[in-house]
Design an enzyme around this catalytic site. Structure first.
Site, PDB file in Angstrom:
ATOM      1  CD  GLU A   1      -2.753  -1.428   2.376  1.00 38.55           C
ATOM      2  OE1 GLU A   1      -2.710  -0.570   3.269  1.00 38.55           O
ATOM      3  OE2 GLU A   1      -3.486  -2.425   2.436  1.00 38.55           O
TER       4      GLU A   1
ATOM      5  CD  GLU B   1      -4.858  -7.789   1.270  1.00 37.48           C
ATOM      6  OE1 GLU B   1      -5.703  -7.085   1.870  1.00 37.48           O
ATOM      7  OE2 GLU B   1      -3.635  -7.563   1.362  1.00 37.48           O
TER       8      GLU B   1
HETATM    9  O1  G3I Z   1      -6.527 -11.579  17.909  1.00 30.23           O
HETATM   10  C1  G3I Z   1      -6.128 -10.458  18.702  1.00 30.23           C
HETATM   11  C2  G3I Z   1      -6.883 -10.465  20.022  1.00 30.23           C
HETATM   12  O2  G3I Z   1      -6.480 -11.626  20.769  1.00 30.23           O
HETATM   13  C3  G3I Z   1      -6.567  -9.193  20.813  1.00 30.23           C
HETATM   14  O3  G3I Z   1      -7.343  -9.174  21.994  1.00 30.23           O
HETATM   15  C4  G3I Z   1      -6.925  -7.992  19.930  1.00 30.23           C
HETATM   16  C5  G3I Z   1      -6.673  -6.670  20.610  1.00 30.23           C
HETATM   17  O4  G3I Z   1      -5.306  -6.418  20.610  1.00 30.23           O
HETATM   18  O5  G3I Z   1      -6.131  -8.038  18.724  1.00 30.23           O
HETATM   19  C6  G3I Z   1      -6.445  -9.173  17.959  1.00 30.23           C
HETATM   20  O6  G3I Z   1      -5.622  -9.160  16.821  1.00 30.23           O
HETATM   21  C7  G3I Z   1      -6.042  -8.226  15.825  1.00 30.23           C
HETATM   22  C8  G3I Z   1      -6.130  -9.022  14.500  1.00 30.23           C
HETATM   23  O7  G3I Z   1      -6.425  -8.137  13.397  1.00 30.23           O
HETATM   24  C9  G3I Z   1      -7.188 -10.112  14.548  1.00 30.23           C
HETATM   25  O8  G3I Z   1      -8.454  -9.544  14.679  1.00 30.23           O
HETATM   26  C10 G3I Z   1      -4.978  -7.145  15.695  1.00 30.23           C
HETATM   27  O9  G3I Z   1      -4.959  -6.360  16.858  1.00 30.23           O
HETATM   28  C11 G3I Z   1      -5.315  -6.269  14.493  1.00 30.23           C
HETATM   29  O10 G3I Z   1      -4.284  -5.297  14.279  1.00 30.23           O
HETATM   30  C12 G3I Z   1      -5.417  -7.132  13.229  1.00 30.23           C
HETATM   31  O11 G3I Z   1      -5.839  -6.300  12.143  1.00 30.23           O
HETATM   32  C13 G3I Z   1      -5.490  -6.793  10.824  1.00 30.23           C
HETATM   33  C14 G3I Z   1      -5.100  -5.570  10.000  1.00 30.23           C
HETATM   34  O12 G3I Z   1      -4.837  -5.935   8.636  1.00 30.23           O
HETATM   35  C15 G3I Z   1      -3.838  -4.910  10.561  1.00 30.23           C
HETATM   36  O13 G3I Z   1      -2.794  -5.838  10.541  1.00 30.23           O
HETATM   37  C16 G3I Z   1      -6.700  -7.481  10.203  1.00 30.23           C
HETATM   38  O14 G3I Z   1      -6.970  -8.713  10.865  1.00 30.23           O
HETATM   39  C17 G3I Z   1      -6.448  -7.767   8.737  1.00 30.23           C
HETATM   40  O15 G3I Z   1      -7.635  -8.259   8.102  1.00 30.23           O
HETATM   41  C18 G3I Z   1      -5.994  -6.496   7.999  1.00 30.23           C
HETATM   42  O16 G3I Z   1      -5.642  -6.900   6.697  1.00 30.23           O
HETATM   43  C19 G3I Z   1      -5.269  -5.828   5.802  1.00 30.23           C
HETATM   44  C20 G3I Z   1      -4.096  -6.310   4.963  1.00 30.23           C
HETATM   45  O17 G3I Z   1      -3.016  -6.670   5.789  1.00 30.23           O
HETATM   46  C21 G3I Z   1      -3.701  -5.247   3.939  1.00 30.23           C
HETATM   47  N1  G3I Z   1      -4.848  -4.855   3.099  1.00 30.23           N
HETATM   48  C22 G3I Z   1      -6.006  -4.400   3.881  1.00 30.23           C
HETATM   49  C23 G3I Z   1      -6.439  -5.502   4.859  1.00 30.23           C
HETATM   50  C24 G3I Z   1      -7.691  -5.087   5.615  1.00 30.23           C
HETATM   51  O18 G3I Z   1      -7.426  -3.973   6.404  1.00 30.23           O
END
Ligand code: G3I
Length: 354
Positions: A156, A263
């Protein structure tokens, strides 16, 4: 409409009609074939450690999936959570082992992203920054050499409106093209065999962003950057105008590089509170978008069909169905919460088997 766009639209007109027919027909095969057996390149999905102990997810993944992308546990947010001197690689190791044990390819995601790393890297002097930047890529990409098929080396880099490239902690040190070039050079050293991708979102839905991405790719290739693959995330929305998705894929294919639909999901939600369309009309628009994307992917030369990844398998696996974003109703993915195929799965199967 400029000449190129006109020629593209004329070339695609019969394609669009076909996609509309497919979508209206609401292709729901009596029995969905395993998607990994009909998708050229690979059929992938994102994964997080919690999925690996979820029987419903495991059943779907082992039936349909031939490639995995770690959703967040191979990113700096997890790996650097304990600081730069104590990398947390336990979860990406577990995911890599699951992929290997289950005959699935692994797509590394992601080494350098504007959205992460600032807390660790900001405040470093230039020499320390360079050591940390190069060292992170060497350690992480080096660790998974021979285990990953490919990497999203940079994720990105383009501004949402397509007016240029993002400024971030990486570009402030190396310049906007410079940090991308350095990341690819370091990844190439760390893993000479992985296919190295540049990955971006909204390229189909925001033409200016797509154009900016194509310009960046052209500059990087001309500069000798070891860029080997192009990732279009395809977080689509249901009202992207007909033909726009196919037109961008046609443009993207011009570089002759492998293309990863990296994605895919299509939220049924729109921004307008006055949008009174019902579920069936939204699903019809969704399957039309997916049919157009998959048909465009199928028109690529075989060597450019790297893989087709959805950002989750079941609707409830989606990032759209988490936290305050969740309205409890969105159906952005190929399968419903119980693992039954959604219309999206039928649209994919129809396109891949055409
Ligand atoms: O699972 C933990 C949980 O145990 C904890 O209590 C909670 C609070 O800290 O966090 C949870 O993990 C989160 C994880 O998603 C699972 O839900 C992370 O904090 C959170 O940062 C993470 O967000 C991910 C995001 O990227 C940032 O990395 C999303 O799952 C993921 O779908 C999203 O994916 C992005 C791609 O990498 C790039 N393109 C866009 C896409 C969607 O935003």
């Amino acid at each position: 409409m400029n000449r190129r766009a006109l020629l593209t639209s004329l070339a695609l007109a019969p394609v669009i009609a076909g996609c509309r027919r497919a979508a209206v027909a609401g292709p729901q095969p009596a029995r969905l074939p395993p998607l990994k057996t009909i998708t050229p390149g690979a059929f992938g999905t994102c994964v997080q450690l919690a999925n690996l102990t979820d029987p419903g997810w495991l059943d779907l993944a082992r039936t349909h999936v031939s490639q995995l992308t770690p959703e967040w546990e191979m990113k700096m947010e997890y790996i650097l959570a304990d600081g730069p001197d104590r990398l947390r690689l336990d979860r990406s190791d577990r995911i890599a082992r699951f992929a290997a044990d289950n005959g699935m390819a692994l797509h590394g995601h992601t080494l350098i992203w504007y959205a992460q790393g600032q807390d660790v890297f900001s405040g470093l002097d230039n020499a320390a920054f360079d050591r940390a930047f190069d060292g992170y890529i060497a350690t992480v990409a080096g660790r998974y050499r021979g285990k990953v098929r490919s990497w999203d080396v940079v994720n990105e880099p383009i501004l949402d409106d397509g007016s240029g490239l993002r400024d971030c902690h990486w570009s402030r040190r190396y310049g906007q093209d410079g940090y991308i070039r350095r990341a690819f050079d370091q990844a190439r050293i760390a893993d000479p065999d992985a296919v190295l991708f540049l990955n971006e979102y909204n390229l189909e839905g925001v033409p200016a962003k797509g154009t900016q991405f194509l310009r960046l790719v052209e500059r990087l290739l001309k500069s000798g950057c070891p860029l080997q693959g192009l990732g279009t995330q395809s977080h689509l929305w249901i009202d992207i105008p007909d033909g726009q998705i196919a037109a961008f894929m046609h443009e993207l294919a011009q570089f002759g590089l492998p293309i990863h639909v990296s994605e895919l999901d299509v939220s049924l939600r729109t921004d307008s509170p006055l949008d009174l369309r019902g579920l069936q009309e939204r699903l019809s628009r969704q399957t039309a978008r997916v049919a157009e994307l998959a048909a465009a992917y199928m028109r690529l030369p075989a060597a450019q069909r790297f893989g087709f990844t959805t950002w989750g398998l079941r609707d409830t696996d989606s990032w759209y169905r988490r936290g305050d974003k969740d309205d409890g109703k969105d159906r952005p993915l190929p399968f419903d919460a119980t693992g039954r195929p959604n219309p999206m799965a039928g649209a994919l199967a129809a396109a891949f088997q055409r």
